[in-house]
Design a protein around this motif. Structure first.
Motif, mmCIF file in Angstrom:
data_model
loop_
_atom_site.group_PDB
_atom_site.id
_atom_site.type_symbol
_atom_site.label_atom_id
_atom_site.label_comp_id
_atom_site.label_asym_id
_atom_site.label_seq_id
_atom_site.Cartn_x
_atom_site.Cartn_y
_atom_site.Cartn_z
ATOM 1 N N THR A 119 29.551 35.191 27.414
ATOM 2 C CA THR A 119 28.688 34.363 26.592
ATOM 3 C C THR A 119 28.374 33.095 27.374
ATOM 4 O OG1 THR A 119 30.732 33.586 25.518
ATOM 5 C CG2 THR A 119 29.436 35.251 24.357
ATOM 6 N N PRO A 120 27.274 32.405 27.067
ATOM 7 C CA PRO A 120 26.865 31.258 27.878
ATOM 8 C C PRO A 120 27.581 29.967 27.498
ATOM 9 C CG PRO A 120 25.201 31.700 26.230
ATOM 10 C CD PRO A 120 26.245 32.755 26.056
ATOM 11 N N ASP A 121 28.912 30.004 27.586
ATOM 12 C CA ASP A 121 29.699 28.806 27.322
ATOM 13 C C ASP A 121 30.693 28.618 28.461
ATOM 14 O OD1 ASP A 121 32.487 30.034 26.351
ATOM 15 O OD2 ASP A 121 30.877 31.171 25.395
ATOM 16 N N VAL A 122 31.207 27.419 28.596
ATOM 17 C CA VAL A 122 32.035 27.066 29.742
ATOM 18 C C VAL A 122 33.273 27.959 29.848
ATOM 19 C CG1 VAL A 122 33.495 25.259 30.739
ATOM 20 C CG2 VAL A 122 31.242 24.676 29.821
ATOM 21 N N VAL A 123 33.969 28.183 28.733
ATOM 22 C CA VAL A 123 35.214 28.956 28.773
ATOM 23 C C VAL A 123 34.950 30.386 29.222
ATOM 24 C CG1 VAL A 123 37.125 29.855 27.398
ATOM 25 C CG2 VAL A 123 36.320 27.512 27.027
ATOM 26 N N ALA A 124 33.926 31.019 28.657
ATOM 27 C CA ALA A 124 33.638 32.406 29.004
ATOM 28 C C ALA A 124 33.150 32.535 30.443
ATOM 29 C CB ALA A 124 32.611 32.985 28.042
ATOM 30 N N VAL A 125 32.304 31.618 30.882
ATOM 31 C CA VAL A 125 31.789 31.706 32.254
ATOM 32 C C VAL A 125 32.908 31.470 33.263
ATOM 33 C CG1 VAL A 125 30.182 30.690 33.927
ATOM 34 C CG2 VAL A 125 29.437 31.115 31.571
ATOM 35 N N ARG A 126 33.817 30.568 32.940
ATOM 36 C CA ARG A 126 34.985 30.402 33.813
ATOM 37 C C ARG A 126 35.809 31.688 33.859
ATOM 38 N NH1 ARG A 126 37.155 24.352 32.029
ATOM 39 N NH2 ARG A 126 35.745 23.160 33.387
ATOM 40 N N GLY A 127 35.937 32.334 32.684
ATOM 41 C CA GLY A 127 36.649 33.611 32.649
ATOM 42 C C GLY A 127 35.960 34.656 33.496
ATOM 43 N N ALA A 128 34.617 34.684 33.459
ATOM 44 C CA ALA A 128 33.863 35.630 34.283
ATOM 45 C C ALA A 128 34.101 35.373 35.760
ATOM 46 C CB ALA A 128 32.375 35.537 33.955
ATOM 47 N N LYS A 129 34.109 34.106 36.144
ATOM 48 C CA LYS A 129 34.335 33.764 37.544
ATOM 49 C C LYS A 129 35.732 34.182 37.986
ATOM 50 C CE LYS A 129 34.085 29.879 40.788
ATOM 51 N NZ LYS A 129 33.789 28.421 40.920
ATOM 52 N N ARG A 130 36.745 33.948 37.140
ATOM 53 C CA ARG A 130 38.112 34.355 37.471
ATOM 54 C C ARG A 130 38.199 35.881 37.601
ATOM 55 N NH1 ARG A 130 39.652 30.527 33.552
ATOM 56 N NH2 ARG A 130 39.915 32.206 32.031
ATOM 57 N N THR A 131 37.551 36.582 36.696
ATOM 58 C CA THR A 131 37.599 38.049 36.730
ATOM 59 C C THR A 131 36.976 38.586 38.007
ATOM 60 O OG1 THR A 131 37.536 38.208 34.316
ATOM 61 C CG2 THR A 131 36.840 40.153 35.556
ATOM 62 N N VAL A 132 35.816 38.063 38.363
ATOM 63 C CA VAL A 132 35.132 38.520 39.580
ATOM 64 C C VAL A 132 35.992 38.260 40.813
ATOM 65 C CG1 VAL A 132 33.156 38.066 41.093
ATOM 66 C CG2 VAL A 132 32.811 38.320 38.621
ATOM 67 N N ARG A 133 36.597 37.094 40.870
ATOM 68 C CA ARG A 133 37.460 36.776 42.016
ATOM 69 C C ARG A 133 38.685 37.678 42.057
ATOM 70 N NH1 ARG A 133 37.577 30.118 42.437
ATOM 71 N NH2 ARG A 133 35.454 29.888 43.306
ATOM 72 N N MET A 134 39.255 37.976 40.894
ATOM 73 C CA MET A 134 40.419 38.862 40.861
ATOM 74 C C MET A 134 40.041 40.257 41.326
ATOM 75 S SD MET A 134 43.014 39.742 37.713
ATOM 76 C CE MET A 134 41.683 40.202 36.601
ATOM 77 N N TRP A 135 38.914 40.778 40.850
ATOM 78 C CA TRP A 135 38.474 42.101 41.298
ATOM 79 C C TRP A 135 38.313 42.126 42.815
ATOM 80 C CZ3 TRP A 135 34.029 43.696 37.394
ATOM 81 C CH2 TRP A 135 34.601 43.892 36.116
ATOM 82 N N ASP A 136 37.793 41.047 43.364
ATOM 83 C CA ASP A 136 37.588 40.992 44.811
ATOM 84 C C ASP A 136 38.923 40.924 45.544
ATOM 85 O OD1 ASP A 136 35.911 40.856 47.134
ATOM 86 O OD2 ASP A 136 36.399 38.741 47.279
ATOM 87 N N ARG A 137 39.877 40.103 45.045
ATOM 88 C CA ARG A 137 41.195 39.993 45.702
ATOM 89 C C ARG A 137 41.926 41.324 45.682
ATOM 90 N NH1 ARG A 137 41.681 35.384 42.540
ATOM 91 N NH2 ARG A 137 43.232 36.419 41.218
ATOM 92 N N LEU A 138 41.822 42.036 44.577
ATOM 93 C CA LEU A 138 42.499 43.324 44.453
ATOM 94 C C LEU A 138 41.702 44.467 45.070
ATOM 95 C CD1 LEU A 138 43.868 43.072 40.801
ATOM 96 C CD2 LEU A 138 45.049 42.572 42.929
ATOM 97 N N GLN A 139 40.568 44.132 45.665
ATOM 98 C CA GLN A 139 39.706 45.120 46.320
ATOM 99 C C GLN A 139 39.248 46.208 45.353
ATOM 100 O OE1 GLN A 139 41.280 46.521 50.062
ATOM 101 N NE2 GLN A 139 42.188 44.546 50.555
ATOM 102 N N ILE A 140 39.004 45.798 44.128
ATOM 103 C CA ILE A 140 38.490 46.720 43.114
ATOM 104 C C ILE A 140 36.973 46.794 43.205
ATOM 105 C CG2 ILE A 140 38.234 47.114 40.628
ATOM 106 C CD1 ILE A 140 40.976 45.646 40.352
ATOM 107 N N ARG A 141 36.355 45.606 43.312
ATOM 108 C CA ARG A 141 34.888 45.556 43.369
ATOM 109 C C ARG A 141 34.465 44.180 43.858
ATOM 110 N NH1 ARG A 141 32.183 49.671 40.777
ATOM 111 N NH2 ARG A 141 29.919 49.521 40.949
ATOM 112 N N LYS A 142 33.411 44.162 44.662
ATOM 113 C CA LYS A 142 32.896 42.902 45.163
ATOM 114 C C LYS A 142 31.972 42.262 44.130
ATOM 115 C CE LYS A 142 33.041 44.242 50.042
ATOM 116 N NZ LYS A 142 34.067 43.263 50.416
#
Length: 420
Positions: free
Chosen positions: A291-314
């Motif tokens: 959703t377009p709010d600070v908490v959710a977008v921060r969560g999206a950024k954390r999720t994307v970075r985690m997927w990348d660290r775990l080599q799940i998806r870029k």
């Protein structure tokens, strides 16, 4: 009937050696070798488009195949062409690689240097397995005879952003367009798609966890057929049973669904598990709802970075869907794209929850009014993703086949970091 064997070998000397041995096998029919991973998948896709019976019973993959690493290639073949048995030829025939090859979908492993007896034994066993699988597939009334259906995962940047509703409506849109569609609830502890559709069920995805050979009959017993036509494979009613679904089990389950349905939509929830990671990694398209709010977008950024660290998806292979969007909000899709580094779907979902509340509370989201702007947006998103018949050529992120060329297989590392 002769056994058709397709060698996939990048080294010219290895091609000659392997082809010579295969030609000596009784009732064997070696076909023209392919020299790289892309040629192998394209060849199998072309044959599968004609008929499942046109596919070779056995594919022999040499460890030096490229550009996609051998294990990644084996997984792609196993997911897309489940009636084809794959044998890995390798100089490392130890138990570690053997287990990894089995995890990735190989049906056998042959050590280098090649010996006639070992190769003959493996080819014979794998060919028998392939024939048995095809017999089961042929017995199914609604088997999808293609190169493998499209798999889309839907994950949430955090809880409550609309992940399940998005997954349900995408699946309904695909089914309504005439494409055989399955909806898998991989939110194993808290998944509640059953409540959205007001159904009572006995079997769940956990019932398939211990089954290594998921035949169409076994799959049909676990699937709930909804009035809309959707095939539902639901999360267990008792959340603790979700622990039974390992990453290996998830790969088998997704492969079975991919082989049987044109579209497979998977609700992965907002919490990453080993099973969810396996689904996201093997998907053709991975959506991340925010959703377009600070908490959710921060969560999206954390999720994307985690997927990348775990080599799940870029990040660039992930598509963010913006839910509850308004023109007045300060955080717009372009800003979310810059923050997360992902693609962002052109279709946004408007913030009109009042349209949904009655259908959600009644568990009848499949009966949402066609005038609903939320439903219209989600069905438009299905078209944008190529899930609706006639829109299959819509631009989508690269498939697992192309992603595999860029990185090594992450299975063991991921298990450790996810605590599996």
């Amino acid at each position: 009937m002769p056994t058709r064997i397709l060698p996939a070998v990048g080294d010219a000397d290895a091609v000659r050696t392997l082809t010579n041995l295969l030609s000596q096998l009784p009732d064997a029919e070696p076909v023209t070798p392919v020299t790289d991973s892309t040629q192998l998948v394209d060849t199998l896709a072309r044959l599968a488009a004609e008929s499942i019976d046109e596919l070779p019973e056995v594919v022999v993959v040499h460890e030096r195949i490229g550009p996609v690493p051998a294990l990644e290639l084996i997984r792609d073949v196993a997911l897309r062409f489940p009636a084809v048995g794959v044998i890995l030829v390798t100089s490392d025939a130890g138990p570690g690689l053997f287990q990894a090859a089995m995890d990735y979908g190989a049906r056998g492993l042959v050590g280098l240097p090649l010996h006639y007896e070992e190769l003959a034994s493996r080819v014979h066993a794998v060919a028998q397995w392939s024939v048995g699988v095809r017999r089961h597939l042929g017995a199914g009334a609604d088997v999808f005879h293609g190169a493998g259906g499209t798999v889309v995962t839907v994950s949430g940047a955090k809880g409550g952003v609309g992940t399940s509703l998005t997954a349900v409506q995408l699946a309904l849109a695909a089914q309504a367009s005439g494409r055989a569609t399955a909806l898998l609830d991989m939110d194993l502890q808290t998944g509640d798609i059953a409540s959205y559709l007001d159904i009572q069920f006995r079997r769940s995805v956990a019932d398939l966890a211990a089954i290594s050979d998921i035949t169409p009959r076994v799959l049909a017993d676990a699937v709930f057929r909804h009035d809309s036509g959707l095939a539902l494979l639901l999360a267990p009613g008792d959340g603790e049973r979700g622990e039974d679904v390992t990453d290996r089990a998830a790969r088998h389950i997704v492969a079975a669904l991919r082989a049987r349905y044109e579209v497979v939509v998977i609700d992965c929830g907002a919490q990453l598990t080993g099973a969810g990671a396996a689904a996201i990694e093997s998907a053709d398209t991975a959506l991340l709802v925010t959703t377009p709010d600070v908490v959710a977008v921060r969560g999206a950024k954390r999720t994307v970075r985690m997927w990348d660290r775990l080599q799940i998806r870029k990040a660039e292979e992930t598509t963010v869907v913006v839910n509850r969007h308004t023109r007045a909000t300060e955080i717009q899709p372009a800003l979310i794209q810059r923050i997360t580094g992902t693609a962002v779907a052109a279709t946004t979902v408007p913030a009109h929850f009042k349209e949904l509340q009655g259908a959600v509370d009644a568990g009848r989201v499949h009966e949402l009014d066609h005038k609903s702007t939320v439903k219209q947006a989600l069905w438009a998103l299905a078209g944008e993703l190529g899930l609706v018949k006639g829109t299959e050529q819509a631009a989508r992120p690269r498939s697992a086949r192309h992603r595999g060329a860029e990185r090594a297989a992450p299975t063991f590392r991921r298990r450790k970091e996810l605590g599996r």
